[in-house]
Write an enzyme that holds these catalytic residues in place. Structure first.
Site, mmCIF file in Angstrom:
data_model
loop_
_atom_site.group_PDB
_atom_site.id
_atom_site.type_symbol
_atom_site.label_atom_id
_atom_site.label_comp_id
_atom_site.label_asym_id
_atom_site.label_seq_id
_atom_site.Cartn_x
_atom_site.Cartn_y
_atom_site.Cartn_z
ATOM 1 N N HIS A 205 2.618 -2.466 -3.813
ATOM 2 C CA HIS A 205 3.010 -1.177 -3.229
ATOM 3 C C HIS A 205 4.396 -0.770 -3.684
ATOM 4 O O HIS A 205 5.154 -1.559 -4.262
ATOM 5 C CB HIS A 205 2.930 -1.237 -1.699
ATOM 6 C CG HIS A 205 3.832 -2.244 -1.039
ATOM 7 N ND1 HIS A 205 5.181 -2.043 -0.857
ATOM 8 C CD2 HIS A 205 3.565 -3.465 -0.488
ATOM 9 C CE1 HIS A 205 5.706 -3.075 -0.219
ATOM 10 N NE2 HIS A 205 4.754 -3.959 -0.003
ATOM 11 N N CYS A 221 4.105 -9.633 -0.754
ATOM 12 C CA CYS A 221 3.604 -8.466 -1.478
ATOM 13 C C CYS A 221 4.354 -8.313 -2.798
ATOM 14 O O CYS A 221 5.343 -8.989 -3.065
ATOM 15 C CB CYS A 221 3.759 -7.210 -0.630
ATOM 16 S SG CYS A 221 2.640 -7.144 0.797
#
Length: 367
Positions: A205, A221
């Site tokens: 992301h 992440c």
């Protein structure tokens, strides 16, 4: 893209906003680094550059302009001041990469390299390409799972409920007022666009702290520059395979020579091997399988290795791949042959310090 357009975009819903941003990026010639895959047996893409920046730009401005991460630019220029690079002579732009091991399909992420490679399926009759982007990886004490998974979802304007483990971590660090919930928007740590992997709670992301791209900043992440998140989000679809590897030493081939790049290993993956042992393991497939008969019909390696060059490459992070073949050009030889280019681009402003893509444009870096 002027301020009025940016304000308009911030007020509209993401489907239309994303379409307009995509068109704006294309119209300005802005995209992630994209290269045609070599078909001559080479496994190296791109080429280095040297630039002479003016006094307005930091090393981080230059890195983001060329779609490089923080550690890529600083490791490639260890003697250059991050904030005053113009005082130290030319800056090396290490936009040359050894591709990950095959298969070249879907997304491949090398954690230690801090780089993502996306191999889209080519249209019929078109050459195969690779798109590569810098990423942030997990901070100390955290890690991203290794292995095979796939894209399972895409999310525009994600909200973020902060997991208990992360809340507790912040409290242990003395941060008592860290929010439990971040609503969608440019200040969301999840960014404006998120691509969900099959691994539990792992996403690729954007980020509201883009100057950390290339560093260890996440809880597992993988963070992208906001402008790169727009590009990848627009291209990717659920079902695309994803392979996550951790290879601090990568070996590539070009012009029948072996090249080596070396990245700082990530302790959380628990390797007990020293750098030379990791290198021998990485070289083994090339030295064992690539043989050809001689006049005496004795198998000999196609690739010769100068072990002094190997040891030199392992003395610290070696972002720019260097030849480890005997009597080949050294790193210094290659850089001396480059023309130093002036760099007078506008620095990234305060608008580039959140999860929205910045107003300014960046160059096309395809070969």
């Amino acid at each position: 893209m002027n301020n009025a357009v940016m304000t308009f975009l911030k007020c509209m819903r993401w489907p239309l906003r994303l379409a307009i941003f995509s068109l704006a990026l294309v119209s300005q010639g802005v995209h992630a680094q994209q290269y045609e895959l070599p078909t001559d047996g080479s496994t190296i893409i791109g080429a280095p550059r040297l630039v002479a920046p003016d006094q307005r730009n930091t090393l981080l401005d230059i890195a983001r302009y060329f779609d490089l991460g923080h550690h890529e630019i600083t490791w490639a220029n260890p003697t250059v001041d991050t904030w005053l690079p113009h005082q130290h002579g030319p800056v090396l732009i290490p936009t040359e990469y050894i591709l990950p091991p095959k298969p070249w399909t879907g997304i491949v992420i090398n954690i230690s390299q801090r780089r993502l490679f996306y191999f889209p399926t080519p249209a019929k009759g078109e050459p195969a390409n690779v798109i590569t982007l810098p990423i942030s990886i997990a901070r100390e004490g955290w890690s991203t799972p290794l292995g095979d998974t796939k894209i399972v979802g895409k999310h525009k304007d994600p909200a973020w409920w902060v997991p208990k483990s992360i809340q507790e971590e912040h409290k242990a660090e003395g941060i008592e007022d860290f929010p439990e919930y971040f609503p969608p928007g440019p200040d969301n740590p999840m960014g404006m666009l998120a691509i969900q992997l099959g691994f539990k709670s792992i996403f690729i992301h954007g980020t509201n702290r883009p100057w950390g791209v290339g560093m260890r900043t996440s809880h597992g992440c993988l963070h992208l520059y906001p402008e790169d998140a727009v590009v990848l989000f627009d291209l990717i679809k659920p079902g695309v395979p994803v392979r996550v590897i951790d290879e601090p030493v990568v070996v590539g081939v070009r012009d029948n020579q072996l090249y080596l790049a070396h990245y700082q290993p990530v302790a959380e993956y628990g390797t007990s091997q020293d750098a030379m042992t990791r290198t021998v393991v990485a070289l083994a497939p090339f030295l064992q399988s690539a043989v050809q008969p001689t006049a005496e019909d004795k198998p000999q390696p196609v690739f010769n290795v100068d072990w002094d060059r190997v040891r030199l490459a392992l003395s610290g992070p070696q972002v720019l791949p260097i030849s480890i073949a005997p009597a080949s050009d050294t790193r210094e030889d290659r850089l001396a042959a480059l023309t130093v280019e002036p760099y007078h681009e506008e620095p990234f402003g305060t608008d580039a310090n959140n999860a929205m893509p910045p107003e300014r444009d960046r160059p096309a870096t395809a070969e």
